[in-house]
Write a protein that holds these residues in place. Structure first.
Motif, short mmCIF file in Angstrom:
data_model
loop_
_atom_site.label_atom_id
_atom_site.label_comp_id
_atom_site.label_asym_id
_atom_site.label_seq_id
_atom_site.Cartn_x
_atom_site.Cartn_y
_atom_site.Cartn_z
N VAL A 70 74.50 28.05 44.70
CA VAL A 70 74.70 29.38 45.27
C VAL A 70 73.44 30.20 45.12
O VAL A 70 72.58 29.93 44.27
N GLU A 71 73.36 31.24 45.95
CA GLU A 71 72.32 32.25 45.83
C GLU A 71 73.01 33.56 45.47
O GLU A 71 73.94 33.97 46.17
N VAL A 72 72.60 34.18 44.38
CA VAL A 72 73.28 35.36 43.84
C VAL A 72 72.40 36.58 44.02
O VAL A 72 71.20 36.55 43.71
N ASN A 73 73.01 37.66 44.51
CA ASN A 73 72.33 38.95 44.59
C ASN A 73 73.17 39.96 43.82
O ASN A 73 74.32 40.22 44.16
N LEU A 74 72.61 40.51 42.74
CA LEU A 74 73.32 41.47 41.88
C LEU A 74 72.83 42.87 42.15
O LEU A 74 71.62 43.11 42.27
N GLN A 75 73.77 43.82 42.25
CA GLN A 75 73.45 45.23 42.42
C GLN A 75 74.38 46.07 41.57
O GLN A 75 75.45 45.59 41.14
N LEU A 76 73.96 47.29 41.31
CA LEU A 76 74.78 48.22 40.53
C LEU A 76 75.39 49.24 41.49
O LEU A 76 74.71 49.80 42.35
N ILE A 77 76.72 49.48 41.35
CA ILE A 77 77.39 50.46 42.19
C ILE A 77 78.17 51.42 41.31
O ILE A 77 78.48 51.13 40.14
N SER A 78 78.47 52.55 41.88
CA SER A 78 79.26 53.56 41.16
C SER A 78 80.64 53.65 41.81
O SER A 78 80.77 53.76 43.02
N TYR A 79 81.66 53.56 40.95
CA TYR A 79 83.03 53.63 41.45
C TYR A 79 83.85 54.51 40.51
O TYR A 79 84.00 54.22 39.32
N LEU B 38 79.57 49.79 37.99
CA LEU B 38 80.06 48.41 38.08
C LEU B 38 78.96 47.54 38.69
O LEU B 38 78.09 48.03 39.41
N CYS B 39 79.01 46.28 38.36
CA CYS B 39 78.07 45.31 38.96
C CYS B 39 78.78 44.59 40.11
O CYS B 39 79.93 44.17 39.96
N ILE B 40 78.08 44.47 41.23
CA ILE B 40 78.62 43.73 42.36
C ILE B 40 77.70 42.55 42.63
O ILE B 40 76.47 42.69 42.63
N ALA B 41 78.29 41.40 42.80
CA ALA B 41 77.54 40.16 43.05
C ALA B 41 77.90 39.63 44.42
O ALA B 41 79.07 39.39 44.73
N PHE B 42 76.89 39.47 45.28
CA PHE B 42 77.07 38.85 46.58
C PHE B 42 76.61 37.39 46.47
O PHE B 42 75.47 37.10 46.14
N ILE B 43 77.54 36.48 46.74
CA ILE B 43 77.29 35.06 46.51
C ILE B 43 77.25 34.32 47.86
O ILE B 43 78.17 34.45 48.66
N SER B 44 76.20 33.58 48.08
CA SER B 44 76.11 32.74 49.28
C SER B 44 76.14 31.28 48.86
O SER B 44 75.33 30.84 48.03
#
Length: 560
Positions: free
Chosen positions: A104-113, A118-124
């Motif tokens: 997989v290729e992982v892209n991690l970003q920080l979001i506010s909720y 929170l951390c959001i991970a987009f996985i390909s």
């Protein structure tokens, strides 16, 4: 609860984001930066991983990464949490519930909720990309092996006369290594530009004007190698254009030895006779008028040929010569001057003084056949039986484009054909449709009757559909229990007739040990604004509409 997995959002205001999150084809995880526990995991991730929402609620991203410890993962997140980076990307492997790993290729970003980070991970899932890269590396390796195994020197120069390619044979012939010549101008160390530039310009002009074949220019020239020795070479010149830049290709061979061999023809013939006896494949020395001068034991054993006979008679028993030639020879015993097998390339090889190699299919065998001029109007003719390897090639190609379980085409091949059909439709205005179909309650079949029974259902469905559709139709396994059919020259209304027929056939299909099964189908016709994704998405949505209204039915859109 803060770490619940249902990720409830105000549907009136956030429905779009929820749809985007849940329906994304990529895996998306949201987790707490401190505890690392999952806050939400979308449908694509749950399906690929195989974990239930309840199981995921007690897991962290580290549980999916066999090589990653908690401390290491938290250190990875630190630049993100501290605001030093806006995102972090890396490649790793994820572990599914069944223990299988996938890249997989992982892209991690920080979001506010709701006021919290929170951390959001987009996985390909990059499984297919990794396979393609491996295939490309293997292809490049094979290319390098082949290109550096040929006996002819191959040199490529750009439009500024700089060397961009120089194979091992060129190093051997001219004495310069790759490092010594790369990006240097050819006329600075090997041969004056006046020797080859006029030929290249002529080839280029004829190529652009459509007045000649750019591969037909063969010239002889003398060059000096690194040691100062003069080498007489024959060069086949050609050109090609890549990204608006012209390149010239020279395939060179040392013809000095050939000239010596012409003067020593009798000695050469004796040596060739000895060489013939050592060859494991059928081989003959043949004159220009097609008389056999010599042969090896393999030729005599397999073809029962005799020296001094005509090759077309001894090797092929007159099967492949023209009827007129055959009649004359059988009636008077003397052949016409042009008598030869229809596939024979001996005249071309002798006139051009270069080897010719083609594959010849005779009856149930395929022969890799050579005509090699040896000087003095004599050529070496030999053939390898490559039937076995050609059949293996066909089998490997079929395996590369089909699903091993069902025999249907695989998804990658289907997308290639769909892309071609879209381009054809845009050129010609022809209509075509796509049917998406999914086996209803397939999980229940597997759970109740076992996976072998499920496999039998998939294979029976595939056989039933392949037996019904046309040769021009493309039937493929889209994934799991979902299949897709491409119907060229077919409107949605016509596709509906086929879909209903398939639905009924499959509904009535008798499979031992299974009560039966049904399918839901969706039909979308191509629109001029469509691309692959939009067309598949509409067919997929219509299929799910069929499931939503009770399954075992067809939903379609009328022609626009």
């Amino acid at each position: 609860m803060e770490n619940r997995l249902d990720f409830k959002i105000d549907l009136r205001k956030k429905s779009f984001l929820r749809q985007l999150f849940e329906k994304s084809i990529n895996e998306i995880y949201i987790f707490h930066p401190k505890s690392l526990k999952f806050f939400a995991v979308n449908q694509a991730a749950r399906k690929n991983l195989g974990f239930s929402p309840e199981e995921l609620s007690n897991m962290t991203p580290v549980d999916l990464k066999p090589e990653m410890s908690v401390d290491r993962f938290k250190r990875l997140l630190e630049p993100l949490i501290k605001g030093e980076k806006g995102s972090i990307s890396f490649q790793t492997k994820h572990r599914r519930k069944d223990g299988t790993l996938y890249p997989v290729e992982v892209n991690l970003q920080l979001i506010s909720y709701r006021g919290k980070n929170l951390c959001i991970a987009f996985i390909s899932d990059i499984t297919e990309r990794v396979l393609i890269e491996d295939e490309m590396q293997e292809a490049q390796l094979k290319f390098d092996v082949v290109i550096n195994s040929v006996w002819d020197a191959i040199v490529i120069i750009d439009d500024q006369d700089r060397v961009t390619f120089w194979n091992k044979a060129a190093e051997k012939l001219f004495g310069y290594s790759w490092e010594e010549v790369i990006w240097k101008k050819l006329d600075q160390f090997l041969v004056p530009g006046s020797y080859y530039k006029p030929h290249i310009e002529t080839i280029k002009h004829n190529f652009l004007e459509g007045k000649g074949n750019s591969l037909d220019r063969v010239v002889e020239m003398k060059v000096r190698n690194k040691d100062g020795r003069e080498v007489f070479i024959e060069v086949s010149l050609s050109i090609f254009n890549f990204k608006d830049n012209w390149y010239s290709v020279g395939i060179a061979r040392d013809i000095g030895e050939r000239k010596k061999l012409e003067e020593e023809n009798k000695i050469k013939e004796e040596r060739l006779r000895l060489m013939l006896e050592g060859l494991p494949t059928p081989a003959w020395l043949i004159t220009k008028d097609r008389k056999i001068l010599a042969q090896n034991k393999m030729a005599e054993k397999l073809f029962y040929t005799k020296v001094n006979g005509y090759c077309w008679e001894e090797i092929h028993k007159n099967k492949y010569i023209q009827k007129t030639n055959k009649d004359v020879y059988e009636n008077i015993g003397v052949p016409l001057p042009d008598t030869k097998c229809y596939f024979c390339k001996a005249d071309d090889a002798l006139s051009r003084n270069e080897s010719i190699n083609i594959e010849v299919e005779l009856e149930d065998k395929i022969w890799d056949t050579w005509w090699i001029p040896l000087g003095g109007d004599i050529y070496l003719h030999y053939a390898n039986d490559v039937t076995k390897y050609k059949n293996i090639e066909k089998e490997l190609y079929l395996l590369s484009i089909t699903d091993p379980l069902t025999g249907a085409y695989n998804r990658r091949y289907f997308l290639e054909r769909l892309d071609e059909e879209i381009e054809r439709s845009r050129r010609t205005g022809s209509k075509f449709s796509v049917i998406m179909l999914d086996i209803d309650n397939f999980k229940g079949i597997n759970d109740k009757f076992g996976h072998n029974a499920g496999d039998l259902v998939l294979k029976s469905l595939s056989e039933t559909i392949k037996d019904r559709i046309r040769k021009i139709d493309i039937f493929a396994r889209w994934g799991g229990e979902e299949f897709v059919i491409l119907l060229p020259e077919t409107t949605p209304e016509r596709a509906l007739i086929l879909a209903e027929e398939l639905r009924i056939r499959l509904n009535n299909l008798k499979i031992e040990g299974i009560k039966g099964f049904t399918v839901s189908l969706g039909i979308a016709g191509f629109r001029k604004e469509d691309d692959i994704d939009s067309l598949i998405e509409r067919a997929d949505n219509l299929m799910y509409e069929a499931k939503a209204v009770g399954k075992n039915c067809v939903r379609y859109e009328e022609s626009g």
